[in-house]
Design a protein around this motif. Structure first.
Motif, PDB file in Angstrom:
ATOM      1  N   THR A   1      -6.989  -2.352  -5.294  1.00  0.00           N
ATOM      2  CA  THR A   1      -7.296  -2.257  -3.858  1.00  0.00           C
ATOM      3  C   THR A   1      -7.672  -3.624  -3.297  1.00  0.00           C
ATOM      4  O   THR A   1      -7.235  -4.012  -2.207  1.00  0.00           O
ATOM      5  CB  THR A   1      -8.450  -1.272  -3.629  1.00  0.00           C
ATOM      6  OG1 THR A   1      -8.076   0.015  -4.123  1.00  0.00           O
ATOM      7  CG2 THR A   1      -8.784  -1.172  -2.144  1.00  0.00           C
TER       8      THR A   1
ATOM      9  N   GLY B 263       2.418   1.793  -3.384  1.00  0.00           N
ATOM     10  CA  GLY B 263       1.443   2.260  -4.363  1.00  0.00           C
ATOM     11  C   GLY B 263       1.131   3.735  -4.211  1.00  0.00           C
ATOM     12  O   GLY B 263       1.047   4.465  -5.204  1.00  0.00           O
ATOM     13  N   VAL B 264       0.985   4.167  -2.961  1.00  0.00           N
ATOM     14  CA  VAL B 264       0.686   5.585  -2.714  1.00  0.00           C
ATOM     15  C   VAL B 264       1.854   6.463  -3.151  1.00  0.00           C
ATOM     16  O   VAL B 264       1.673   7.498  -3.812  1.00  0.00           O
ATOM     17  CB  VAL B 264       0.369   5.805  -1.220  1.00  0.00           C
ATOM     18  CG1 VAL B 264       0.298   7.296  -0.906  1.00  0.00           C
ATOM     19  CG2 VAL B 264      -0.942   5.125  -0.844  1.00  0.00           C
ATOM     20  N   LEU B 265       3.079   6.053  -2.800  1.00  0.00           N
ATOM     21  CA  LEU B 265       4.254   6.855  -3.126  1.00  0.00           C
ATOM     22  C   LEU B 265       4.482   6.920  -4.634  1.00  0.00           C
ATOM     23  O   LEU B 265       4.807   7.985  -5.178  1.00  0.00           O
ATOM     24  CB  LEU B 265       5.494   6.287  -2.434  1.00  0.00           C
ATOM     25  CG  LEU B 265       5.515   6.392  -0.907  1.00  0.00           C
ATOM     26  CD1 LEU B 265       6.737   5.692  -0.340  1.00  0.00           C
ATOM     27  CD2 LEU B 265       5.484   7.854  -0.462  1.00  0.00           C
TER      28      LEU B 265
ATOM     29  N   GLY C 130      -4.639  -5.667  -2.834  1.00  0.00           N
ATOM     30  CA  GLY C 130      -3.939  -5.257  -1.620  1.00  0.00           C
ATOM     31  C   GLY C 130      -4.560  -5.867  -0.372  1.00  0.00           C
ATOM     32  O   GLY C 130      -3.852  -6.290   0.545  1.00  0.00           O
TER      33      GLY C 130
ATOM     34  N   ALA D  17       9.090   7.629  -4.225  1.00  0.00           N
ATOM     35  CA  ALA D  17       9.079   6.229  -3.794  1.00  0.00           C
ATOM     36  C   ALA D  17      10.503   5.692  -3.665  1.00  0.00           C
ATOM     37  O   ALA D  17      10.849   5.029  -2.670  1.00  0.00           O
ATOM     38  CB  ALA D  17       8.271   5.386  -4.778  1.00  0.00           C
TER      39      ALA D  17
ATOM     40  N   PRO E  84       0.814  -1.229   0.000  1.00  0.00           N
ATOM     41  CA  PRO E  84       0.000   0.000   0.000  1.00  0.00           C
ATOM     42  C   PRO E  84       0.842   1.270   0.000  1.00  0.00           C
ATOM     43  O   PRO E  84       0.549   2.221  -0.734  1.00  0.00           O
ATOM     44  CB  PRO E  84      -0.821  -0.123   1.290  1.00  0.00           C
ATOM     45  CG  PRO E  84      -0.797  -1.567   1.640  1.00  0.00           C
ATOM     46  CD  PRO E  84       0.535  -2.056   1.195  1.00  0.00           C
ATOM     47  N   LEU E  85       1.893   1.303   0.833  1.00  0.00           N
ATOM     48  CA  LEU E  85       2.738   2.491   0.901  1.00  0.00           C
ATOM     49  C   LEU E  85       3.437   2.723  -0.436  1.00  0.00           C
ATOM     50  O   LEU E  85       3.511   3.861  -0.930  1.00  0.00           O
ATOM     51  CB  LEU E  85       3.774   2.342   2.018  1.00  0.00           C
ATOM     52  CG  LEU E  85       4.761   3.505   2.184  1.00  0.00           C
ATOM     53  CD1 LEU E  85       4.019   4.796   2.504  1.00  0.00           C
ATOM     54  CD2 LEU E  85       5.790   3.185   3.262  1.00  0.00           C
TER      55      LEU E  85
ATOM     56  N   ALA F 208       2.203   6.613  -6.879  1.00  0.00           N
ATOM     57  CA  ALA F 208       1.155   7.456  -7.448  1.00  0.00           C
ATOM     58  C   ALA F 208       1.506   8.940  -7.332  1.00  0.00           C
ATOM     59  O   ALA F 208       1.164   9.737  -8.206  1.00  0.00           O
ATOM     60  CB  ALA F 208      -0.174   7.174  -6.744  1.00  0.00           C
ATOM     61  N   VAL F 209       2.202   9.292  -6.240  1.00  0.00           N
ATOM     62  CA  VAL F 209       2.626  10.685  -6.081  1.00  0.00           C
ATOM     63  C   VAL F 209       3.822  10.975  -6.980  1.00  0.00           C
ATOM     64  O   VAL F 209       3.832  11.938  -7.751  1.00  0.00           O
ATOM     65  CB  VAL F 209       2.976  10.978  -4.606  1.00  0.00           C
ATOM     66  CG1 VAL F 209       3.531  12.387  -4.463  1.00  0.00           C
ATOM     67  CG2 VAL F 209       1.748  10.785  -3.728  1.00  0.00           C
ATOM     68  N   SER F 210       4.856  10.120  -6.882  1.00  0.00           N
ATOM     69  CA  SER F 210       6.068  10.333  -7.664  1.00  0.00           C
ATOM     70  C   SER F 210       6.965   9.109  -7.533  1.00  0.00           C
ATOM     71  O   SER F 210       7.204   8.611  -6.429  1.00  0.00           O
ATOM     72  CB  SER F 210       6.812  11.575  -7.168  1.00  0.00           C
ATOM     73  OG  SER F 210       8.110  11.632  -7.699  1.00  0.00           O
TER      74      SER F 210
END
Length: 235
Positions: A191, A95-97, A194, A105, A92-93, A99-101
């Protein structure tokens, strides 16, 4: 063989240095906007080689840090933390990172490897293997180790079990994303996938919580057989 020839903490620190270099190289390539599949494959190869050495030495490190009667719960907790990071936190972390950049990540990953190296440095104790006699060539020691393994029924059985289980799980995890993620037959969203990995992590935490108690109540042999049968039925 190498894990029994060198200071285990020093070997793990060398692996962390390799990881920092690989992650920093990826970070530089991503920052330049030239990230490609060959570069990712090379980085994955380096990180995978390092993981073999790191994991092997970390298990030996546990045996040097805890008393023999605490070895089962200590190994269970180590496995639980590893599974927790690989299933609950990591995907999850990541994927979030991403998605930001991608740069963000990779920066976090590089920082994580640096923190791990610092924690190893402040770990108290000495972790150089005790040598009973003169050292021989590594190939000779590997040959003698394989001969010993072949003659030792318990170690041979445990090694075979571990190898078969890892081979089976590798096969399962290779095809699982193709099967469960849309447009695969299960049709899960990212999701949902995950959450599936999180369920795996939850099982690992539950197993780690009761491993020591079950060993005391039913014994190691029965627990190994029972856990293998339950895992087989689940798959």
């Amino acid at each position: 063989g190498l894990a029994d020839r060198h200071d285990r903490r020093r070997t793990m620190l060398s692996v962390e240095a390799l990881r920092v270099v690989a992650a920093s190289g990826l970070l530089a390539v991503a920052f330049a906007g030239t990230l490609s599949i060959p570069v990712l494959i090379l980085a994955a190869l380096l990180l995978g080689i390092g993981e073999v050495f790191f994991d092997t030495n970390s298990q030996a490190l546990v045996a040097a840090l805890v008393r023999p009667d605490h070895l089962v719960p200590a190994n269970a907790r180590l496995d639980a933390v590893t599974t927790l990071a690989n299933t609950f936190i990591g995907p999850p972390l990541g994927g979030v990172l991403v998605a930001v950049s991608v740069v963000l990540a990779l920066s976090v990953a590089t920082g994580g490897f640096v923190i791990a190296a610092v924690l190893l440095l402040i770990l108290p104790g000495t972790f150089r293997p005790i040598v009973a006699g003169p050292r021989r060539h590594l190939a000779v020691e590997i040959r003698d180790g394989l001969r010993f393994l072949g003659r030792h029924r318990l170690l041979r059985t445990l090694s075979s079990m571990t190898a078969l289980q890892h081979a089976g799980l590798a096969a399962v995890f290779t095809v699982t994303p193709l099967y469960v993620l849309a447009p695969g037959p299960v049709g899960l969203t990212p999701t949902g996938y995950g959450l599936l990995l999180a369920a795996w992590g939850g099982g690992a935490l539950a197993g780690a919580a009761v491993a020591g108690t079950l060993v005391r109540r039913i014994g190691r042999a029965r627990l190994l057989v029972g856990a293998t049968l339950v895992a087989s039925l689940a798959l």
